[in-house]
Design a protein around this motif. Structure first.
Motif, PDB file in Angstrom:
ATOM      1  N   LEU B  73      30.601  41.300  53.944  1.00  0.00           N
ATOM      2  CA  LEU B  73      31.424  41.224  52.733  1.00  0.00           C
ATOM      3  C   LEU B  73      30.586  41.525  51.506  1.00  0.00           C
ATOM      4  O   LEU B  73      30.693  40.864  50.495  1.00  0.00           O
ATOM      5  CB  LEU B  73      32.052  39.846  52.613  1.00  0.00           C
ATOM      6  CG  LEU B  73      33.011  39.477  53.735  1.00  0.00           C
ATOM      7  CD1 LEU B  73      33.419  38.030  53.651  1.00  0.00           C
ATOM      8  CD2 LEU B  73      34.233  40.356  53.667  1.00  0.00           C
ATOM      9  N   PHE B 114      19.655  39.981  55.063  1.00  0.00           N
ATOM     10  CA  PHE B 114      20.799  39.081  55.082  1.00  0.00           C
ATOM     11  C   PHE B 114      21.535  39.116  56.419  1.00  0.00           C
ATOM     12  O   PHE B 114      22.430  38.312  56.651  1.00  0.00           O
ATOM     13  CB  PHE B 114      21.756  39.389  53.929  1.00  0.00           C
ATOM     14  CG  PHE B 114      21.310  38.757  52.646  1.00  0.00           C
ATOM     15  CD1 PHE B 114      21.872  37.574  52.218  1.00  0.00           C
ATOM     16  CD2 PHE B 114      20.300  39.318  51.903  1.00  0.00           C
ATOM     17  CE1 PHE B 114      21.441  36.968  51.059  1.00  0.00           C
ATOM     18  CE2 PHE B 114      19.857  38.723  50.746  1.00  0.00           C
ATOM     19  CZ  PHE B 114      20.430  37.547  50.323  1.00  0.00           C
ATOM     20  N   PRO B 117      20.402  36.016  59.891  1.00  0.00           N
ATOM     21  CA  PRO B 117      21.061  34.883  60.554  1.00  0.00           C
ATOM     22  C   PRO B 117      21.722  35.272  61.871  1.00  0.00           C
ATOM     23  O   PRO B 117      22.009  34.397  62.689  1.00  0.00           O
ATOM     24  CB  PRO B 117      22.114  34.431  59.530  1.00  0.00           C
ATOM     25  CG  PRO B 117      21.536  34.815  58.228  1.00  0.00           C
ATOM     26  CD  PRO B 117      20.773  36.085  58.473  1.00  0.00           C
ATOM     27  N   PHE B 124      31.904  34.490  61.558  1.00  0.00           N
ATOM     28  CA  PHE B 124      32.169  33.857  60.276  1.00  0.00           C
ATOM     29  C   PHE B 124      30.896  33.618  59.474  1.00  0.00           C
ATOM     30  O   PHE B 124      30.858  33.811  58.259  1.00  0.00           O
ATOM     31  CB  PHE B 124      32.892  32.544  60.554  1.00  0.00           C
ATOM     32  CG  PHE B 124      32.954  31.611  59.398  1.00  0.00           C
ATOM     33  CD1 PHE B 124      33.762  31.906  58.318  1.00  0.00           C
ATOM     34  CD2 PHE B 124      32.223  30.443  59.393  1.00  0.00           C
ATOM     35  CE1 PHE B 124      33.831  31.046  57.257  1.00  0.00           C
ATOM     36  CE2 PHE B 124      32.296  29.577  58.329  1.00  0.00           C
ATOM     37  CZ  PHE B 124      33.094  29.884  57.255  1.00  0.00           C
ATOM     38  N   TYR B 125      29.810  33.195  60.164  1.00  0.00           N
ATOM     39  CA  TYR B 125      28.601  32.864  59.440  1.00  0.00           C
ATOM     40  C   TYR B 125      27.986  34.093  58.781  1.00  0.00           C
ATOM     41  O   TYR B 125      27.471  34.025  57.667  1.00  0.00           O
ATOM     42  CB  TYR B 125      27.593  32.192  60.369  1.00  0.00           C
ATOM     43  CG  TYR B 125      28.031  30.822  60.799  1.00  0.00           C
ATOM     44  CD1 TYR B 125      27.781  29.726  60.003  1.00  0.00           C
ATOM     45  CD2 TYR B 125      28.714  30.629  61.985  1.00  0.00           C
ATOM     46  CE1 TYR B 125      28.185  28.464  60.381  1.00  0.00           C
ATOM     47  CE2 TYR B 125      29.125  29.378  62.373  1.00  0.00           C
ATOM     48  CZ  TYR B 125      28.856  28.291  61.567  1.00  0.00           C
ATOM     49  OH  TYR B 125      29.271  27.053  61.946  1.00  0.00           O
ATOM     50  N   ALA B 127      29.697  36.614  57.838  1.00  0.00           N
ATOM     51  CA  ALA B 127      30.592  36.911  56.723  1.00  0.00           C
ATOM     52  C   ALA B 127      30.190  36.106  55.496  1.00  0.00           C
ATOM     53  O   ALA B 127      30.101  36.647  54.398  1.00  0.00           O
ATOM     54  CB  ALA B 127      32.043  36.620  57.117  1.00  0.00           C
ATOM     55  N   ILE B 128      29.923  34.791  55.670  1.00  0.00           N
ATOM     56  CA  ILE B 128      29.578  34.030  54.457  1.00  0.00           C
ATOM     57  C   ILE B 128      28.185  34.380  53.967  1.00  0.00           C
ATOM     58  O   ILE B 128      27.968  34.371  52.766  1.00  0.00           O
ATOM     59  CB  ILE B 128      29.575  32.491  54.587  1.00  0.00           C
ATOM     60  CG1 ILE B 128      30.219  32.010  55.828  1.00  0.00           C
ATOM     61  CG2 ILE B 128      30.215  31.844  53.410  1.00  0.00           C
ATOM     62  CD1 ILE B 128      30.175  30.504  55.861  1.00  0.00           C
ATOM     63  N   SER B 129      27.239  34.653  54.867  1.00  0.00           N
ATOM     64  CA  SER B 129      25.896  34.928  54.350  1.00  0.00           C
ATOM     65  C   SER B 129      25.920  36.222  53.540  1.00  0.00           C
ATOM     66  O   SER B 129      25.240  36.328  52.517  1.00  0.00           O
ATOM     67  CB  SER B 129      24.869  34.969  55.469  1.00  0.00           C
ATOM     68  OG  SER B 129      24.699  36.244  55.981  1.00  0.00           O
ATOM     69  N   LEU B 131      28.624  37.326  51.971  1.00  0.00           N
ATOM     70  CA  LEU B 131      29.380  37.005  50.755  1.00  0.00           C
ATOM     71  C   LEU B 131      28.448  36.344  49.742  1.00  0.00           C
ATOM     72  O   LEU B 131      28.525  36.600  48.536  1.00  0.00           O
ATOM     73  CB  LEU B 131      30.548  36.081  51.098  1.00  0.00           C
ATOM     74  CG  LEU B 131      31.578  35.861  50.006  1.00  0.00           C
ATOM     75  CD1 LEU B 131      32.257  37.162  49.665  1.00  0.00           C
ATOM     76  CD2 LEU B 131      32.624  34.850  50.438  1.00  0.00           C
ATOM     77  N   ALA B 132      27.528  35.504  50.251  1.00  0.00           N
ATOM     78  CA  ALA B 132      26.530  34.902  49.365  1.00  0.00           C
ATOM     79  C   ALA B 132      25.683  35.988  48.728  1.00  0.00           C
ATOM     80  O   ALA B 132      25.389  35.936  47.525  1.00  0.00           O
ATOM     81  CB  ALA B 132      25.646  33.936  50.148  1.00  0.00           C
ATOM     82  N   PHE B 135      27.409  37.454  45.724  1.00  0.00           N
ATOM     83  CA  PHE B 135      27.351  36.652  44.497  1.00  0.00           C
ATOM     84  C   PHE B 135      25.942  36.634  43.930  1.00  0.00           C
ATOM     85  O   PHE B 135      25.751  36.685  42.713  1.00  0.00           O
ATOM     86  CB  PHE B 135      27.853  35.234  44.783  1.00  0.00           C
ATOM     87  CG  PHE B 135      29.344  35.149  44.836  1.00  0.00           C
ATOM     88  CD1 PHE B 135      30.071  34.923  43.688  1.00  0.00           C
ATOM     89  CD2 PHE B 135      30.019  35.340  46.024  1.00  0.00           C
ATOM     90  CE1 PHE B 135      31.448  34.870  43.726  1.00  0.00           C
ATOM     91  CE2 PHE B 135      31.396  35.287  46.070  1.00  0.00           C
ATOM     92  CZ  PHE B 135      32.110  35.052  44.922  1.00  0.00           C
ATOM     93  N   ILE B 136      24.930  36.548  44.824  1.00  0.00           N
ATOM     94  CA  ILE B 136      23.552  36.557  44.346  1.00  0.00           C
ATOM     95  C   ILE B 136      23.263  37.870  43.629  1.00  0.00           C
ATOM     96  O   ILE B 136      22.652  37.903  42.561  1.00  0.00           O
ATOM     97  CB  ILE B 136      22.574  36.338  45.522  1.00  0.00           C
ATOM     98  CG1 ILE B 136      22.738  34.926  46.086  1.00  0.00           C
ATOM     99  CG2 ILE B 136      21.147  36.548  45.074  1.00  0.00           C
ATOM    100  CD1 ILE B 136      21.938  34.674  47.341  1.00  0.00           C
ATOM    101  N   TRP B 139      24.845  37.999  40.177  1.00  0.00           N
ATOM    102  CA  TRP B 139      24.072  37.211  39.237  1.00  0.00           C
ATOM    103  C   TRP B 139      22.784  37.940  38.860  1.00  0.00           C
ATOM    104  O   TRP B 139      22.406  38.006  37.696  1.00  0.00           O
ATOM    105  CB  TRP B 139      23.739  35.851  39.855  1.00  0.00           C
ATOM    106  CG  TRP B 139      22.720  35.085  39.085  1.00  0.00           C
ATOM    107  CD1 TRP B 139      22.915  34.413  37.921  1.00  0.00           C
ATOM    108  CD2 TRP B 139      21.343  34.948  39.404  1.00  0.00           C
ATOM    109  NE1 TRP B 139      21.748  33.849  37.508  1.00  0.00           N
ATOM    110  CE2 TRP B 139      20.768  34.158  38.392  1.00  0.00           C
ATOM    111  CE3 TRP B 139      20.549  35.411  40.451  1.00  0.00           C
ATOM    112  CZ2 TRP B 139      19.418  33.818  38.402  1.00  0.00           C
ATOM    113  CZ3 TRP B 139      19.209  35.076  40.471  1.00  0.00           C
ATOM    114  CH2 TRP B 139      18.654  34.284  39.448  1.00  0.00           C
TER     115      TRP B 139
END
Lengths: 311, 343
Positions: B73, B114, B117, B124-125, B127-129, B131-132, B135-136, B139
């Motif tokens: 993502l 990334f 993991p 799912f994991y 996907a979130i890593s 997605l993190a 956002f990182i 920023w």
């Protein structure tokens, strides 16, 4: 030397914000526990809650409805109306969308919830415009609870702490001691067997969604209260909530609660101690770095069930 | 299979273009995009260049998601990394092609980091890593204090650059169009062939069932990381091209919305198939462009309804035809082939 009052104030603020996150996070893990849906739209659901209170309490929808056409509801009535919207939304989501994705691969469900997130935030933006919407006075708790070291915890955070404690205990009792709770647990552990024993899976899914959305909406409302009004920044709580639930173990409600408190603390400590050196906004990034760490070290979290895979 | 054509050797059976119809279509169809700039111009040409660039990114996503089955993502983050690295490299005067390749490699490196993991978890994991990561990255590129790395939050990309050093100037819209077209064709050909190699097949094995693949002796972890590297490279490369096309860099171009758009394109066309990705990018891009124009003309207040429409498309496509338009076209073709009989 460590500045004790400042540290204490930071910790209190962290627990306060963490408790509000906990409400949203428990909504997430509730849904995952019962239906197996990983809801990436959790942040947007909180957003829906926050904005619907604003819409009901001070109606100025920019589209279709001329100013003054909708009645202005009092603060408490607006809250109740929003919770009702949450319940309706739960039923609607199950009927219209998630029914078609039972047993589909995880990819489809993730993409569907991402799409739902886009739908929610786009629709809210269409209804009320992209701007911050201040809450009316009646909805802003301007009291605070005094604590030692001369610090105090402001109204929304205090409500959040109490409410999230109540919700986590109530959910634990509900799952353990009530018939409906047992039915939900049965449906979660084996849908086929539960169906064979006469459990209506549709009804359990509807119950789970309505409970989850209601709790999430309350969390969103409290977040908005803490900021003085609803803003689209609430959307980004979605990713922070994911950190909390992964840390707690995806399908554990108390785990989500604890994880959210930890994430809230991390965020406030990061804001207080690290942000000056690395740049503004780092407080939101620190939990994400923590998330990567958890995924590598302890992927099933504190209380999560470890899945064993067979071919 | 068309009537009257038979394979007499394995070479022709395995070919990319197997039937006479396909060869005729290739000869007739391939010149069209090359002749397009002489017919259309201005905004439409830009739109087509953007389609080619997004096609590269979506093909990269297709390698990770469609072939290896990892949910990533972070399209926006990878494209931003590629774009900003390309802009930095252009400042050194190395030329556009080396700059884009370096951008691709940096994106590939981050993507692999990334994807790490994947050694312990999946689905799912991942996907979130990622997605993190999104956002990182947002920023990071908005942070002034990191300007010594990314070179400034907002940047203008020079409009007149050499492809290699200072040779072969890329200066006009048409030049960028041809560059994007040629890159897209190269990457499309690479990924078409890639799915037929041993690595491509092991990716598919990992996608179908990684436990079974591991039992069969495939190194699952290495294959997943390889998929991240290849896909990340392509997405980063397309980010560099995108930077040159729009000529201006801002973190707001590379948000989670871009990720969602690319998912719509890939799912709409058909997951895991190169032609599906290309078709999806073209159809969704043209639809999006027309929608934006429509809303801007008739209802400027309602532009925020576009994500709503997009979300609805995703959900309907996933519920009705999860394999995308390409599968639907295949069914139509079968129906017409048998017509007027039902079998």
């Amino acid at each position: 030397m460590v500045d004790v009052p400042a540290l204490f104030a930071t910790i209190v603020a962290g627990i306060g914000i963490g408790a509000i996150y906990a409400l949203v996070a428990m909504g997430f893990s509730l849904i995952y526990k019962v239906t197996g849906v990983l809801n990436f739209a959790q942040g947007q659901l909180a957003l829906v809650g926050a904005y619907f209170v604003a819409i009901f309490a001070a109606p100025s929808i920019i589209w279709f409805v001329p100013a003054g056409a909708l009645p202005t509801l009092g603060g408490v009535v607006a809250l109740v109306a929003t919770i009702l919207v949450g319940v309706l939304l739960g039923v609607l989501l199950e009927r219209a969308i998630f029914r078609f994705f039972i047993g589909e691969p995880v990819l489809s469900v993730i993409i569907v919830t991402l799409a739902l997130g886009g739908i929610f935030s786009g629709f809210i933006q269409f209804l009320v415009g992209p701007n911050f919407r201040a809450y009316p006075e009646s909805l802003l708790p301007n009291w605070s609870v005094p604590l030692p070291f001369g610090t105090e915890i402001s109204g929304p955070f205090a409500i959040g702490v109490v409410l999230s404690l109540v919700v986590v205990i109530a959910l634990m009792v509900f799952f353990r001691y009530t018939v409906t709770g047992s039915i939900l647990r049965a449906a979660a552990s084996d849908q086929q067997a539960a169906m064979a024993l006469g459990v209506s899976i549709e009804r359990t899914i509807i119950i789970a969604w309505t409970l989850s959305i209601t709790i999430t909406a309350i969390g969103g409302i409290l977040l908005a209260m803490a900021n003085g009004g609803a803003g689209f920044a609430i959307e980004t709580t979605g990713i922070i909530i994911l950190v909390a639930v992964v840390f707690g173990g995806l399908d554990s409600v108390p785990g989500a609660f604890l994880g959210a408190i930890v994430v809230g603390l991390l965020r406030e400590l990061g804001r207080f101690y690290v942000e000056d050196f690395v740049g503004a906004g780092f407080a939101e990034i620190l939990p994400l770095i923590f998330l990567l760490f958890i995924i590598v070290v302890k992927p099933y979290g504190l209380f999560g069930t470890e899945r064993i895979e067979r071919i | 299979m068309p009537c009257g054509e038979y394979f007499t050797d394995y070479g022709s059976r395995m070919g990319l273009f197997r039937w006479r119809t396909q060869r005729i279509a290739l000869v007739l169809g391939l010149p069209i995009p090359f002749l397009l700039p002489f017919v259309i111009g201005g905004g439409t040409l830009n739109l087509f260049a953007q389609i080619y660039i997004f096609a590269i990114a979506v093909l990269g996503l297709n390698v990770i998601l469609g072939y290896a089955g990892e949910i990533v993502l972070a399209q926006g983050a990878f494209m931003a990394i590629g774009a900003y690295s390309t802009s930095r490299m252009l400042g050194t005067g190395a030329g556009l092609l080396p700059a884009m390749i370096v951008g691709g490699f940096i994106a590939a490196g981050v993507s692999v980091a990334f994807g790490l993991p994947a050694v312990r978890v999946k689905g799912f994991y991942i996907a979130i890593s990622t997605l993190a990561l999104q956002f990182i990255a947002e920023w990071f590129f908005l942070n002034d204090k990191a300007a010594f790395i990314h070179g400034g939050v907002q940047q203008t990309v020079p409009v007149d650059v050499g492809l290699l050093g200072s040779f072969i100037r890329i200066s006009s819209r048409t030049d960028i169009y041809f560059l994007a077209l040629v890159s897209m064709l190269v990457f499309a050909l690479l990924s078409l062939n890639f799915s037929r190699t041993g690595i491509g097949r092991s990716f598919r094995a990992v996608h179908e069932n990684d436990l079974a693949a591991a039992v069969l002796g495939i190194n699952v972890f290495r294959n997943k990381l390889l998929a991240f590297a290849i896909g990340g490279f392509m997405i980063g490369f397309s980010g560099g091209l995108y930077a040159v096309l729009i000529g201006f860099l801002d973190p707001s171009f590379f948000t989670i919305e871009l990720t969602l758009q690319h998912y719509v394109m890939l799912l709409f066309g058909g997951l895991g198939r190169v032609w599906g990705a290309l078709l999806g990018v073209a159809m969704v891009s043209i639809l999006l462009d027309n929608l934006q124009e429509f809303f801007n003309t008739y209802a400027p207040d309602a532009t925020s309804l576009i994500p709503v429409l997009f979300g609805a498309i995703i959900i309907v496509v996933l519920a009705v035809e999860p394999k995308g338009v390409l599968a639907a076209l295949g069914q139509l073709k079968e129906y017409l082939r048998k017509w007027p009989y039902a079998y």
